[in-house]
Design a protein around this motif. Structure first.
Motif, PDB file in Angstrom:
ATOM      1  N   LYS A   1      17.470 -15.433   9.432  1.00 23.78           N
ATOM      2  CA  LYS A   1      16.114 -15.441   8.713  1.00 23.78           C
ATOM      3  C   LYS A   1      15.353 -14.056   8.596  1.00 23.78           C
ATOM      4  O   LYS A   1      15.561 -13.386   9.461  1.00 23.78           O
ATOM      5  CB  LYS A   1      15.340 -16.581   9.152  1.00 23.78           C
ATOM      6  CG  LYS A   1      15.971 -17.826   9.073  1.00 23.78           C
ATOM      7  CD  LYS A   1      14.724 -18.933   9.451  1.00 23.78           C
ATOM      8  CE  LYS A   1      15.543 -20.300   9.409  1.00 23.78           C
ATOM      9  NZ  LYS A   1      14.748 -21.295  10.205  1.00 23.78           N
ATOM     10  N   PRO A   2      14.379 -13.652   7.836  1.00 27.76           N
ATOM     11  CA  PRO A   2      13.921 -12.440   7.750  1.00 27.76           C
ATOM     12  C   PRO A   2      12.998 -12.151   8.829  1.00 27.76           C
ATOM     13  O   PRO A   2      13.033 -11.060   9.475  1.00 27.76           O
ATOM     14  CB  PRO A   2      12.920 -12.364   6.310  1.00 27.76           C
ATOM     15  CG  PRO A   2      13.634 -13.358   5.542  1.00 27.76           C
ATOM     16  CD  PRO A   2      14.387 -14.620   6.282  1.00 27.76           C
ATOM     17  N   ALA A   3      12.129 -13.074   9.253  1.00 21.82           N
ATOM     18  CA  ALA A   3      11.395 -12.928  10.540  1.00 21.82           C
ATOM     19  C   ALA A   3      12.157 -12.448  11.585  1.00 21.82           C
ATOM     20  O   ALA A   3      12.091 -11.853  12.524  1.00 21.82           O
ATOM     21  CB  ALA A   3      10.490 -14.155  10.585  1.00 21.82           C
TER      22      ALA A   3
ATOM     23  N   THR B   1      12.421  -9.076  13.779  1.00 23.86           N
ATOM     24  CA  THR B   1      12.126  -9.176  15.246  1.00 23.86           C
ATOM     25  C   THR B   1      13.565  -8.579  15.827  1.00 23.86           C
ATOM     26  O   THR B   1      13.218  -7.611  16.998  1.00 23.86           O
ATOM     27  CB  THR B   1      11.964 -10.550  15.724  1.00 23.86           C
ATOM     28  OG1 THR B   1      10.761 -11.033  15.050  1.00 23.86           O
ATOM     29  CG2 THR B   1      11.812 -10.720  17.390  1.00 23.86           C
ATOM     30  N   VAL B   2      14.605  -8.606  15.509  1.00 22.95           N
ATOM     31  CA  VAL B   2      15.743  -8.035  16.176  1.00 22.95           C
ATOM     32  C   VAL B   2      15.614  -6.687  15.981  1.00 22.95           C
ATOM     33  O   VAL B   2      16.165  -5.642  16.746  1.00 22.95           O
ATOM     34  CB  VAL B   2      16.955  -8.736  15.598  1.00 22.95           C
ATOM     35  CG1 VAL B   2      18.308  -7.849  15.769  1.00 22.95           C
ATOM     36  CG2 VAL B   2      17.267 -10.228  16.025  1.00 22.95           C
ATOM     37  N   ILE B   3      15.347  -6.038  14.748  1.00 23.16           N
ATOM     38  CA  ILE B   3      15.284  -4.812  14.358  1.00 23.16           C
ATOM     39  C   ILE B   3      14.241  -4.027  15.253  1.00 23.16           C
ATOM     40  O   ILE B   3      14.673  -2.910  15.814  1.00 23.16           O
ATOM     41  CB  ILE B   3      15.024  -4.433  12.861  1.00 23.16           C
ATOM     42  CG1 ILE B   3      16.047  -4.939  12.053  1.00 23.16           C
ATOM     43  CG2 ILE B   3      14.837  -2.740  12.620  1.00 23.16           C
ATOM     44  CD1 ILE B   3      15.713  -4.913  10.419  1.00 23.16           C
TER      45      ILE B   3
ATOM     46  N   LEU C   1      12.073  -8.145   2.317  1.00 27.65           N
ATOM     47  CA  LEU C   1      12.195  -8.299   3.718  1.00 27.65           C
ATOM     48  C   LEU C   1      11.045  -8.618   4.539  1.00 27.65           C
ATOM     49  O   LEU C   1      10.766  -9.480   5.151  1.00 27.65           O
ATOM     50  CB  LEU C   1      13.140  -7.598   4.456  1.00 27.65           C
ATOM     51  CG  LEU C   1      13.303  -7.706   6.359  1.00 27.65           C
ATOM     52  CD1 LEU C   1      14.006  -8.889   6.324  1.00 27.65           C
ATOM     53  CD2 LEU C   1      13.823  -6.570   6.824  1.00 27.65           C
ATOM     54  N   VAL C   2      10.083  -7.529   4.327  1.00 27.37           N
ATOM     55  CA  VAL C   2       8.710  -7.800   5.154  1.00 27.37           C
ATOM     56  C   VAL C   2       7.808  -9.005   4.527  1.00 27.37           C
ATOM     57  O   VAL C   2       7.404  -9.825   5.361  1.00 27.37           O
ATOM     58  CB  VAL C   2       7.877  -6.398   4.974  1.00 27.37           C
ATOM     59  CG1 VAL C   2       6.768  -6.652   5.534  1.00 27.37           C
ATOM     60  CG2 VAL C   2       8.622  -5.268   5.441  1.00 27.37           C
TER      61      VAL C   2
ATOM     62  N   ALA D   1       9.441 -11.994   5.851  1.00 28.85           N
ATOM     63  CA  ALA D   1       9.097 -12.329   7.206  1.00 28.85           C
ATOM     64  C   ALA D   1       7.765 -12.703   7.769  1.00 28.85           C
ATOM     65  O   ALA D   1       7.418 -13.415   8.775  1.00 28.85           O
ATOM     66  CB  ALA D   1       9.349 -10.820   7.892  1.00 28.85           C
ATOM     67  N   LEU D   2       6.953 -12.173   6.690  1.00 33.62           N
ATOM     68  CA  LEU D   2       5.260 -12.506   7.082  1.00 33.62           C
ATOM     69  C   LEU D   2       4.901 -14.016   6.869  1.00 33.62           C
ATOM     70  O   LEU D   2       3.647 -14.200   6.944  1.00 33.62           O
ATOM     71  CB  LEU D   2       4.281 -11.371   6.065  1.00 33.62           C
ATOM     72  CG  LEU D   2       4.548 -10.234   6.444  1.00 33.62           C
ATOM     73  CD1 LEU D   2       3.503  -9.332   5.359  1.00 33.62           C
ATOM     74  CD2 LEU D   2       3.934  -9.903   7.807  1.00 33.62           C
ATOM     75  N   ASP D   3       5.739 -14.551   6.151  1.00 26.50           N
ATOM     76  CA  ASP D   3       5.558 -16.231   6.032  1.00 26.50           C
ATOM     77  C   ASP D   3       5.720 -17.010   7.406  1.00 26.50           C
ATOM     78  O   ASP D   3       5.674 -18.013   7.203  1.00 26.50           O
ATOM     79  CB  ASP D   3       6.516 -16.802   5.074  1.00 26.50           C
ATOM     80  CG  ASP D   3       6.336 -16.292   3.653  1.00 26.50           C
ATOM     81  OD1 ASP D   3       4.943 -15.717   3.478  1.00 26.50           O
ATOM     82  OD2 ASP D   3       6.952 -16.282   2.671  1.00 26.50           O
ATOM     83  N   ALA D   4       6.385 -16.353   8.358  1.00 27.24           N
ATOM     84  CA  ALA D   4       6.542 -17.047  10.055  1.00 27.24           C
ATOM     85  C   ALA D   4       5.571 -16.216  10.721  1.00 27.24           C
ATOM     86  O   ALA D   4       5.349 -14.994  10.380  1.00 27.24           O
ATOM     87  CB  ALA D   4       7.981 -17.000   9.970  1.00 27.24           C
ATOM     88  N   ASP D   5       5.470 -16.876  11.761  1.00 29.67           N
ATOM     89  CA  ASP D   5       4.634 -16.372  12.942  1.00 29.67           C
ATOM     90  C   ASP D   5       5.531 -15.288  13.699  1.00 29.67           C
ATOM     91  O   ASP D   5       6.495 -15.857  14.221  1.00 29.67           O
ATOM     92  CB  ASP D   5       4.144 -17.423  13.859  1.00 29.67           C
ATOM     93  CG  ASP D   5       2.873 -18.122  13.099  1.00 29.67           C
ATOM     94  OD1 ASP D   5       2.244 -17.477  12.274  1.00 29.67           O
ATOM     95  OD2 ASP D   5       2.806 -19.309  13.477  1.00 29.67           O
TER      96      ASP D   5
END
Length: 174
Positions: free
Chosen positions: A11-13, A17-19, A45-46, A49-53
């Protein structure tokens, strides 16, 4: 592959986080690849990812690389794990749009008055915003020792006449 932003099925978030985690790697090659990826994050991607905490470290890393994107910063500031240090850094160096976003979270400002001091000294913060924040702090009985002439500004605000409610119409009501 993950350091380059390539991880099928992630998932993008989680990928973001891994990056960020890999950008702090002790292996130079992995760290450099992840830092390069962070420097040129794809907007899709950003945004996804911003849709998750996100975790605090990820929020901080993205915020530092998104200073020219107030919409991204606004979403990051609303996340529950945004660290105080990240908010302080944004208050210290953020653009006018970013300082306006920071200034709207009165609960955070009342809990951490240091943010108001940082906004006060940021040349991009609107004077009207600074005035509103000084009034907010004064009305809640907080003292900001880092702001020159605080006592005088607080005394001026405290001495302002606030009309008592009455049944009689005011001139503007007529």
């Amino acid at each position: 592959m993950a350091a380059r932003g390539l991880a099928p099925g992630v998932k993008p978030a989680e990928l973001l986080t891994v990056i960020v985690a890999l950008s702090e790697s002790s292996e130079a090659g992995v760290r450099e690849a992840a830092e390069k990826t962070l420097g040129a994050l794809p907007d899709p991607l950003v945004k996804a990812a911003l849709d998750a905490d996100l975790p605090a470290r990820t929020i901080d890393a993205v915020a530092r690389r998104s200073m020219d994107q107030p919409e991204t910063i606004a979403k990051l500031l609303r996340m529950p794990l945004t660290s105080l240090e990240t908010v302080e850094d944004l208050a210290r160096a953020g653009s006018e749009a970013i300082t306006e976003v920071i200034a709207t979270n009165e609960e955070r400002l009342l809990t951490h008055p240091r943010i108001v001091e940082l906004l006060y000294f940021n040349k991009h913060t609107r004077a009207s915003t600074v005035d509103r924040l000084i009034e907010l702090m004064t009305r809640h009985g907080l003292t900001l020792h880092g702001i020159p002439a605080w006592k005088e500004a607080a005394a001026a605000i405290a001495g302002e006449l606030i009309a008592e409610p009455s049944d009689e119409p005011m001139p503007d009501d007529v």
